[in-house]
Motif scaffolding. Structure first.
Motif, PDB file in Angstrom:
ATOM      1  N   THR A   1       0.865  -1.173   0.000  1.00  0.00           N
ATOM      2  CA  THR A   1       0.000   0.000   0.000  1.00  0.00           C
ATOM      3  C   THR A   1       0.904   1.226   0.000  1.00  0.00           C
ATOM      4  OG1 THR A   1      -0.132  -0.033   2.421  1.00  0.00           O
ATOM      5  CG2 THR A   1      -1.912  -1.123   1.217  1.00  0.00           C
ATOM      6  N   ARG A   2       0.314   2.381  -0.267  1.00  0.00           N
ATOM      7  CA  ARG A   2       1.064   3.637  -0.313  1.00  0.00           C
ATOM      8  C   ARG A   2       0.397   4.610   0.647  1.00  0.00           C
ATOM      9  NH1 ARG A   2       4.901   6.898  -0.772  1.00  0.00           N
ATOM     10  NH2 ARG A   2       5.228   8.242  -2.563  1.00  0.00           N
ATOM     11  N   LEU A   3       1.178   5.486   1.264  1.00  0.00           N
ATOM     12  CA  LEU A   3       0.580   6.514   2.107  1.00  0.00           C
ATOM     13  C   LEU A   3      -0.459   7.285   1.316  1.00  0.00           C
ATOM     14  CD1 LEU A   3       3.468   8.246   4.115  1.00  0.00           C
ATOM     15  CD2 LEU A   3       1.854   6.532   4.898  1.00  0.00           C
ATOM     16  N   ALA A   4      -1.525   7.686   1.986  1.00  0.00           N
ATOM     17  CA  ALA A   4      -2.558   8.484   1.333  1.00  0.00           C
ATOM     18  C   ALA A   4      -2.002   9.854   0.984  1.00  0.00           C
ATOM     19  CB  ALA A   4      -3.773   8.620   2.256  1.00  0.00           C
ATOM     20  N   ARG A   5      -2.683  10.552   0.115  1.00  0.00           N
ATOM     21  CA  ARG A   5      -2.211  11.840  -0.366  1.00  0.00           C
ATOM     22  C   ARG A   5      -2.428  12.987   0.605  1.00  0.00           C
ATOM     23  NH1 ARG A   5       1.238  12.083  -4.653  1.00  0.00           N
ATOM     24  NH2 ARG A   5       0.774  10.320  -5.959  1.00  0.00           N
ATOM     25  N   GLY A   6      -2.634  12.694   1.881  1.00  0.00           N
ATOM     26  CA  GLY A   6      -2.736  13.766   2.861  1.00  0.00           C
ATOM     27  C   GLY A   6      -1.413  14.476   3.051  1.00  0.00           C
ATOM     28  N   VAL A   7      -0.327  13.811   2.700  1.00  0.00           N
ATOM     29  CA  VAL A   7       0.998  14.419   2.792  1.00  0.00           C
ATOM     30  C   VAL A   7       1.177  15.277   1.541  1.00  0.00           C
ATOM     31  CG1 VAL A   7       3.473  13.943   2.875  1.00  0.00           C
ATOM     32  CG2 VAL A   7       1.877  12.470   4.103  1.00  0.00           C
ATOM     33  N   PRO A   8       1.538  16.545   1.696  1.00  0.00           N
ATOM     34  CA  PRO A   8       1.656  17.434   0.530  1.00  0.00           C
ATOM     35  C   PRO A   8       2.675  16.936  -0.488  1.00  0.00           C
ATOM     36  CG  PRO A   8       1.771  18.687   2.584  1.00  0.00           C
ATOM     37  CD  PRO A   8       1.822  17.237   2.952  1.00  0.00           C
TER      38      PRO A   8
ATOM     39  N   VAL B   1       6.840  17.056   7.656  1.00  0.00           N
ATOM     40  CA  VAL B   1       5.380  17.136   7.635  1.00  0.00           C
ATOM     41  C   VAL B   1       4.848  17.082   9.068  1.00  0.00           C
ATOM     42  CG1 VAL B   1       3.294  15.940   6.848  1.00  0.00           C
ATOM     43  CG2 VAL B   1       5.292  16.073   5.357  1.00  0.00           C
ATOM     44  N   ASP B   2       3.773  17.836   9.332  1.00  0.00           N
ATOM     45  CA  ASP B   2       3.218  17.843  10.690  1.00  0.00           C
ATOM     46  C   ASP B   2       2.664  16.469  11.058  1.00  0.00           C
ATOM     47  OD1 ASP B   2       0.894  18.755   8.816  1.00  0.00           O
ATOM     48  OD2 ASP B   2      -0.072  18.115  10.667  1.00  0.00           O
ATOM     49  N   LEU B   3       2.652  16.186  12.349  1.00  0.00           N
ATOM     50  CA  LEU B   3       2.307  14.851  12.840  1.00  0.00           C
ATOM     51  C   LEU B   3       0.872  14.451  12.530  1.00  0.00           C
ATOM     52  CD1 LEU B   3       4.154  14.961  16.278  1.00  0.00           C
ATOM     53  CD2 LEU B   3       4.981  14.179  14.063  1.00  0.00           C
ATOM     54  N   GLY B   4      -0.053  15.397  12.587  1.00  0.00           N
ATOM     55  CA  GLY B   4      -1.453  15.096  12.276  1.00  0.00           C
ATOM     56  C   GLY B   4      -1.619  14.615  10.843  1.00  0.00           C
ATOM     57  N   THR B   5      -0.957  15.273   9.917  1.00  0.00           N
ATOM     58  CA  THR B   5      -1.031  14.880   8.512  1.00  0.00           C
ATOM     59  C   THR B   5      -0.450  13.495   8.308  1.00  0.00           C
ATOM     60  OG1 THR B   5      -0.913  17.191   7.801  1.00  0.00           O
ATOM     61  CG2 THR B   5      -0.344  15.522   6.162  1.00  0.00           C
ATOM     62  N   ILE B   6       0.668  13.212   8.951  1.00  0.00           N
ATOM     63  CA  ILE B   6       1.282  11.886   8.833  1.00  0.00           C
ATOM     64  C   ILE B   6       0.351  10.823   9.405  1.00  0.00           C
ATOM     65  CG2 ILE B   6       3.188  10.411   9.575  1.00  0.00           C
ATOM     66  CD1 ILE B   6       4.986  12.877   9.510  1.00  0.00           C
ATOM     67  N   ALA B   7      -0.252  11.103  10.544  1.00  0.00           N
ATOM     68  CA  ALA B   7      -1.164  10.132  11.172  1.00  0.00           C
ATOM     69  C   ALA B   7      -2.352   9.842  10.265  1.00  0.00           C
ATOM     70  CB  ALA B   7      -1.630  10.658  12.527  1.00  0.00           C
ATOM     71  N   HIS B   8      -2.958  10.881   9.666  1.00  0.00           N
ATOM     72  CA  HIS B   8      -4.085  10.673   8.752  1.00  0.00           C
ATOM     73  C   HIS B   8      -3.655   9.921   7.499  1.00  0.00           C
ATOM     74  CE1 HIS B   8      -7.219  12.756  10.898  1.00  0.00           C
ATOM     75  NE2 HIS B   8      -6.392  13.765  11.130  1.00  0.00           N
ATOM     76  N   ALA B   9      -2.472  10.223   7.001  1.00  0.00           N
ATOM     77  CA  ALA B   9      -1.981   9.535   5.810  1.00  0.00           C
ATOM     78  C   ALA B   9      -1.786   8.043   6.088  1.00  0.00           C
ATOM     79  CB  ALA B   9      -0.669  10.172   5.350  1.00  0.00           C
ATOM     80  N   LEU B  10      -1.333   7.705   7.287  1.00  0.00           N
ATOM     81  CA  LEU B  10      -1.190   6.283   7.634  1.00  0.00           C
ATOM     82  C   LEU B  10      -2.543   5.593   7.717  1.00  0.00           C
ATOM     83  CD1 LEU B  10       1.631   6.133  10.304  1.00  0.00           C
ATOM     84  CD2 LEU B  10       1.478   4.741   8.268  1.00  0.00           C
ATOM     85  N   VAL B  11      -3.505   6.244   8.357  1.00  0.00           N
ATOM     86  CA  VAL B  11      -4.832   5.658   8.508  1.00  0.00           C
ATOM     87  C   VAL B  11      -5.508   5.485   7.146  1.00  0.00           C
ATOM     88  CG1 VAL B  11      -7.155   6.069   9.433  1.00  0.00           C
ATOM     89  CG2 VAL B  11      -5.143   6.473  10.863  1.00  0.00           C
ATOM     90  N   ASP B  12      -5.333   6.464   6.258  1.00  0.00           N
ATOM     91  CA  ASP B  12      -6.012   6.451   4.959  1.00  0.00           C
ATOM     92  C   ASP B  12      -5.167   5.865   3.841  1.00  0.00           C
ATOM     93  OD1 ASP B  12      -8.190   7.675   6.136  1.00  0.00           O
ATOM     94  OD2 ASP B  12      -7.465   9.700   5.681  1.00  0.00           O
ATOM     95  N   ARG B  13      -4.148   5.078   4.164  1.00  0.00           N
ATOM     96  CA  ARG B  13      -3.292   4.528   3.115  1.00  0.00           C
ATOM     97  C   ARG B  13      -4.102   3.653   2.175  1.00  0.00           C
ATOM     98  NH1 ARG B  13      -2.170   1.688   7.756  1.00  0.00           N
ATOM     99  NH2 ARG B  13      -2.366  -0.569   7.579  1.00  0.00           N
TER     100      ARG B  13
END
Length: 193
Positions: free
Chosen positions: A165-172, A180-192
């Motif tokens: 799987t790939r990290l979601a595009r929440g990371v710019p 990258v801020d921690l919230g964005t990384i956390a959401h990207a992991l959840v939404d991979r």
């Protein structure tokens, strides 16, 4: 070369540090913080001698296995692939991932002559072939090189029948993962995906 010039040249090796910044740092340490300069030199010497790469995931460690690889409570079914120990540290700070890691030794960059072999793809394939690994998460940066790295690795994993799987595009796009801020990384992991 004088000791001062050698110090300035050594400081210039740091990322983002040019001649003027290196000179400013050197002058500050020597003029205002000699104790700090000595502590810095001792800490740097100790780290250079004692810190090595974990035998299993390749992050920095003073022991043969890092604390993460030695932790039996982690989810052995998940293997997250990152470009550097700094990226691993950023993901760990989110406290949203409990699997294991594999740290590449860089990223694919054809213009610089860096291919999959130079970043440790063969070792990754061997690690991902472990019967316990059920998903490989490709958490490379969203730069051109990071995308190329994820693509090359995804194709190699797919050819071996290993789910990735790939990290979601929440990371710019165009960002370095460690910044990258921690919230964005956390959401990207959840939404991979």
């Amino acid at each position: 070369m004088s000791a001062l010039e050698a110090l300035i040249e050594a400081l210039r090796r740091l990322p983002g540090v040019g001649q003027k910044s290196a000179q400013r740092m050197a002058y500050h340490l020597l003029q205002h913080d000699r104790d700090g300069a000595l502590r810095l030199s001792q800490a740097l010497a100790a780290a250079a001698q004692q810190v090595r790469h974990c035998e299993r995931c390749h992050t920095f460690s003073e022991a043969a296995l890092c604390d993460i690889c030695a932790d039996p409570q982690r989810d052995a079914g998940l293997l997250c692939v990152v470009e550097s120990p700094a990226d691993l540290a950023a993901l760990e700070r989110t406290a949203s991932y409990r699997g294991y890691y594999f740290v590449l030794q860089g990223r694919v960059s054809p213009l610089d002559g860096v291919g999959a072999r130079q970043i440790g793809a063969e070792q990754l394939m061997a690690r991902a072939a472990d019967d316990q690994v059920q998903e490989v998460i490709l958490a490379t940066s969203f730069t051109a090189e990071g995308e190329a790295t994820a693509h090359v690795l995804a194709e190699a994993l797919r050819a071996r029948g290993i789910r990735s799987t790939r990290l979601a595009r929440g990371v710019p796009v165009g960002s370095e993962l460690e910044y990258v801020d921690l919230g964005t990384i956390a959401h990207a992991l959840v939404d991979r995906r």
